[in-house]
Motif scaffolding. Structure first.
Motif, PDB file in Angstrom:
ATOM      1  N   ALA A   1       0.816  -1.213   0.000  1.00 19.15           N
ATOM      2  CA  ALA A   1       0.000   0.000   0.000  1.00 19.15           C
ATOM      3  C   ALA A   1       0.851   1.264   0.000  1.00 19.15           C
ATOM      4  CB  ALA A   1      -0.923   0.010   1.224  1.00 19.15           C
ATOM      5  N   GLU A   2       2.182   1.125   0.039  1.00 23.56           N
ATOM      6  CA  GLU A   2       3.063   2.292   0.096  1.00 23.56           C
ATOM      7  C   GLU A   2       3.564   2.649  -1.296  1.00 23.56           C
ATOM      8  OE1 GLU A   2       6.769   4.055   2.708  1.00 23.56           O
ATOM      9  OE2 GLU A   2       6.586   1.884   2.479  1.00 23.56           O
ATOM     10  N   VAL A   3       3.487   3.933  -1.611  1.00 19.91           N
ATOM     11  CA  VAL A   3       3.970   4.447  -2.887  1.00 19.91           C
ATOM     12  C   VAL A   3       5.131   5.392  -2.613  1.00 19.91           C
ATOM     13  CG1 VAL A   3       3.400   5.767  -4.962  1.00 19.91           C
ATOM     14  CG2 VAL A   3       1.692   4.244  -3.942  1.00 19.91           C
ATOM     15  N   MET A   4       6.279   5.150  -3.262  1.00 15.94           N
ATOM     16  CA  MET A   4       7.472   5.984  -3.087  1.00 15.94           C
ATOM     17  C   MET A   4       7.832   6.612  -4.423  1.00 15.94           C
ATOM     18  SD  MET A   4       9.460   3.088  -0.848  1.00 15.94           S
ATOM     19  CE  MET A   4       8.665   1.784  -1.804  1.00 15.94           C
ATOM     20  N   THR A   5       8.149   7.907  -4.416  1.00 20.07           N
ATOM     21  CA  THR A   5       8.506   8.598  -5.654  1.00 20.07           C
ATOM     22  C   THR A   5       9.811   9.363  -5.465  1.00 20.07           C
ATOM     23  OG1 THR A   5       7.199  10.559  -5.051  1.00 20.07           O
ATOM     24  CG2 THR A   5       6.091   8.857  -6.345  1.00 20.07           C
ATOM     25  N   PHE A   6      10.564   9.502  -6.553  1.00 16.57           N
ATOM     26  CA  PHE A   6      11.794  10.288  -6.528  1.00 16.57           C
ATOM     27  C   PHE A   6      12.221  10.571  -7.972  1.00 16.57           C
ATOM     28  CE2 PHE A   6      13.123   5.862  -6.696  1.00 16.57           C
ATOM     29  CZ  PHE A   6      14.196   5.855  -7.596  1.00 16.57           C
ATOM     30  N   GLY A   7      13.267  11.394  -8.119  1.00 15.13           N
ATOM     31  CA  GLY A   7      13.838  11.652  -9.440  1.00 15.13           C
ATOM     32  C   GLY A   7      13.040  12.576 -10.330  1.00 15.13           C
ATOM     33  N   GLN A   8      12.259  13.483  -9.730  1.00 12.75           N
ATOM     34  CA  GLN A   8      11.383  14.334 -10.536  1.00 12.75           C
ATOM     35  C   GLN A   8      12.160  15.253 -11.469  1.00 12.75           C
ATOM     36  OE1 GLN A   8       7.779  16.043  -8.767  1.00 12.75           O
ATOM     37  NE2 GLN A   8       8.491  18.061  -9.386  1.00 12.75           N
ATOM     38  N   ASN A   9      13.348  15.690 -11.051  1.00 12.91           N
ATOM     39  CA  ASN A   9      14.093  16.663 -11.844  1.00 12.91           C
ATOM     40  C   ASN A   9      15.111  16.038 -12.783  1.00 12.91           C
ATOM     41  OD1 ASN A   9      13.170  19.431 -10.886  1.00 12.91           O
ATOM     42  ND2 ASN A   9      13.554  18.380  -8.959  1.00 12.91           N
ATOM     43  N   LEU A  10      15.097  14.735 -12.897  1.00 10.19           N
ATOM     44  CA  LEU A  10      15.990  14.079 -13.847  1.00 10.19           C
ATOM     45  C   LEU A  10      15.465  14.223 -15.269  1.00 10.19           C
ATOM     46  CD1 LEU A  10      16.703  10.745 -11.916  1.00 10.19           C
ATOM     47  CD2 LEU A  10      18.248  12.712 -12.154  1.00 10.19           C
ATOM     48  N   GLU A  11      16.362  14.095 -16.221  1.00 12.57           N
ATOM     49  CA  GLU A  11      15.938  14.060 -17.617  1.00 12.57           C
ATOM     50  C   GLU A  11      15.195  12.755 -17.887  1.00 12.57           C
ATOM     51  OE1 GLU A  11      16.207  16.470 -19.794  1.00 12.57           O
ATOM     52  OE2 GLU A  11      17.274  17.773 -18.384  1.00 12.57           O
ATOM     53  N   LEU A  12      14.325  12.770 -18.899  1.00 10.42           N
ATOM     54  CA  LEU A  12      13.528  11.579 -19.208  1.00 10.42           C
ATOM     55  C   LEU A  12      14.420  10.378 -19.507  1.00 10.42           C
ATOM     56  CD1 LEU A  12      10.783  10.276 -19.663  1.00 10.42           C
ATOM     57  CD2 LEU A  12      10.823  11.151 -22.014  1.00 10.42           C
ATOM     58  N   ALA A  13      15.538  10.594 -20.195  1.00 10.07           N
ATOM     59  CA  ALA A  13      16.448   9.484 -20.508  1.00 10.07           C
ATOM     60  C   ALA A  13      17.020   8.872 -19.229  1.00 10.07           C
ATOM     61  CB  ALA A  13      17.584   9.980 -21.399  1.00 10.07           C
ATOM     62  N   GLU A  14      17.313   9.707 -18.242  1.00 15.96           N
ATOM     63  CA  GLU A  14      17.821   9.192 -16.969  1.00 15.96           C
ATOM     64  C   GLU A  14      16.735   8.419 -16.225  1.00 15.96           C
ATOM     65  OE1 GLU A  14      21.071  12.344 -15.382  1.00 15.96           O
ATOM     66  OE2 GLU A  14      19.068  13.183 -15.694  1.00 15.96           O
ATOM     67  N   GLN A  15      15.533   8.936 -16.237  1.00 16.95           N
ATOM     68  CA  GLN A  15      14.422   8.243 -15.570  1.00 16.95           C
ATOM     69  C   GLN A  15      14.170   6.881 -16.212  1.00 16.95           C
ATOM     70  OE1 GLN A  15      11.400  11.258 -16.119  1.00 16.95           O
ATOM     71  NE2 GLN A  15      11.704  12.091 -14.063  1.00 16.95           N
ATOM     72  N   ASP A  16      14.150   6.851 -17.547  1.00 20.10           N
ATOM     73  CA  ASP A  16      13.944   5.584 -18.254  1.00 20.10           C
ATOM     74  C   ASP A  16      15.032   4.571 -17.891  1.00 20.10           C
ATOM     75  OD1 ASP A  16      11.602   5.993 -19.672  1.00 20.10           O
ATOM     76  OD2 ASP A  16      12.600   6.935 -21.366  1.00 20.10           O
ATOM     77  N   TRP A  17      16.266   5.038 -17.834  1.00 22.42           N
ATOM     78  CA  TRP A  17      17.396   4.161 -17.513  1.00 22.42           C
ATOM     79  C   TRP A  17      17.271   3.584 -16.108  1.00 22.42           C
ATOM     80  CZ3 TRP A  17      21.975   6.218 -14.612  1.00 22.42           C
ATOM     81  CH2 TRP A  17      22.940   5.232 -14.420  1.00 22.42           C
ATOM     82  N   ILE A  18      16.951   4.425 -15.122  1.00 23.07           N
ATOM     83  CA  ILE A  18      16.831   3.968 -13.732  1.00 23.07           C
ATOM     84  C   ILE A  18      15.687   2.966 -13.588  1.00 23.07           C
ATOM     85  CG2 ILE A  18      16.270   4.698 -11.378  1.00 23.07           C
ATOM     86  CD1 ILE A  18      17.719   7.343 -12.029  1.00 23.07           C
ATOM     87  N   VAL A  19      14.528   3.294 -14.181  1.00 21.72           N
ATOM     88  CA  VAL A  19      13.380   2.383 -14.101  1.00 21.72           C
ATOM     89  C   VAL A  19      13.729   1.042 -14.741  1.00 21.72           C
ATOM     90  CG1 VAL A  19      11.028   1.972 -14.941  1.00 21.72           C
ATOM     91  CG2 VAL A  19      11.638   4.195 -13.970  1.00 21.72           C
TER      92      VAL A  19
END
Length: 334
Positions: free
Chosen positions: A307-325
């Motif tokens: 039931a817990e949702v955790m978020t981070f990395g809002q200010n990263l570039e989309l390419a960085e977010q895609d890579w981390i995910v």
């Protein structure tokens, strides 16, 4: 709830609720045990405290306090309750400013809440408080029943899989993964051009709302009129929080086959917030739209553990977010 409202509106004079929220929708436990459902609405004579709370949480449209009771307000509230049920978040979190000016806001939830396009269209129309689409509960019931007739595709939609992504060039993110562990560090953005731009907008937003609120209070405006600014203050507080975290807070994720820990660290290493749990509880990792700036989506990385949702990395570039995910999902074999 819409069927109940339809009956109430048929009275002479019609009976409007004006403050529908999860707090005053009652479901009979006995009826649920017997496989049926019995729903009651309470709070038909809401005081200022109840209406202000519903407004602050997003269950009333921002302009409702200056309008007479109407079906438009109640239909919006039912749509907001549906959005709360589908997202687990207060509707005010989806409230964004439109380009037309400070006084015009709208709900933007597409891309953030998983639902079929047909259901999203109905909820969108129910939440269209600037130019209402549904003028009666019956007009909203018909498309909802059509959506319900195709249950397989109505409520759920598949989440697109993330393909393996390459490490972006010149990224400051540190990520090491092997077969048994994953270590990730996302540094604070510092005084970057993005942070300064967001910070300037945040200051301007809160200054404008502050001036409006002060003028309303010193001018002797009624309490309900002054409370019109509450949703704008909520948005301003979120902007200030996000600006602070972007400039000064980094994220460190450590994960192995047994457990994980996600720590937010203020520059210098002091822990700002920390969460941990069993790795087997992590069931979803994806990109999540947190809001819109000039109609452009603002994305972050979302991890779901029970039931817990955790978020981070809002200010990263989309390419960085895609890579981390991609790296996290590959490690978890999702």
């Amino acid at each position: 709830v819409l069927e109940t409202l339809e009956e109430l509106y048929d009275k002479r004079p019609p009976i409007y609720h004006t403050a529908i929220s999860p707090d005053n929708i009652l479901i009979s436990a006995e009826a649920k045990r017997q496989g049926g459902r019995a729903i009651w609405l309470s709070g038909f004579v809401p005081d200022d405290t109840l209406r202000t709370k519903a407004l602050a949480e997003g269950f009333l449209p921002p302009n409702s306090l200056s309008r007479p009771p109407s079906a438009d307000v109640d239909i919006f509230s039912v749509g907001a309750v549906m959005l709360r049920m589908l997202s687990g978040r207060d509707p005010v979190e989806f409230l964004v400013q439109e380009r037309s000016g400070l006084g015009m806001m709208s709900m933007k939830f597409r891309g953030e809440v998983v639902m079929s396009p047909t259901l999203a269209k109905v909820v969108d129309d129910m939440l269209a408080f600037n130019s209402p689409v549904f003028r009666s509960p019956q007009s909203a019931l018909l498309p909802l029943k059509q959506v319900a007739s195709g249950k397989k595709n109505a409520i759920t939609a598949s989440v697109p899989s993330v393909q393996t992504a390459r490490r972006p060039a010149n990224t400051k993110v540190e990520l090491i993964r092997d077969s048994n562990s994953l270590q990730l560090f996302v540094p604070a953005d510092g005084m970057s051009s993005s942070t300064l731009s967001t910070g300037g907008f945040t200051v301007a937003w809160n200054f404008g709302i502050g001036m409006w609120t002060v003028s309303a209070i010193t001018g002797g405006a009624p309490l309900l009129f002054t409370a019109f600014s509450i949703p704008f203050w909520v948005v301003g507080a979120r902007l200030a929080r996000d600006t602070f975290k972007s400039a000064l807070v980094g994220v460190r994720l450590n994960m192995d086959r047994e457990g994980y820990s996600l720590r937010e660290e203020i520059v210098g290493g002091a822990e700002y917030k920390g969460r941990s749990g069993e790795t087997s509880d992590l069931t979803q990792v994806d990109l999540f739209v947190t809001g819109y700036i000039n109609e452009n989506p603002v994305r972050c990385i979302r991890m779901v553990a029970g039931a817990e949702v955790m978020t981070f990395g809002q200010n990263l570039e989309l390419a960085e977010q895609d890579w981390i995910v991609s790296e996290i999902r590959n490690f978890l074999e999702l």
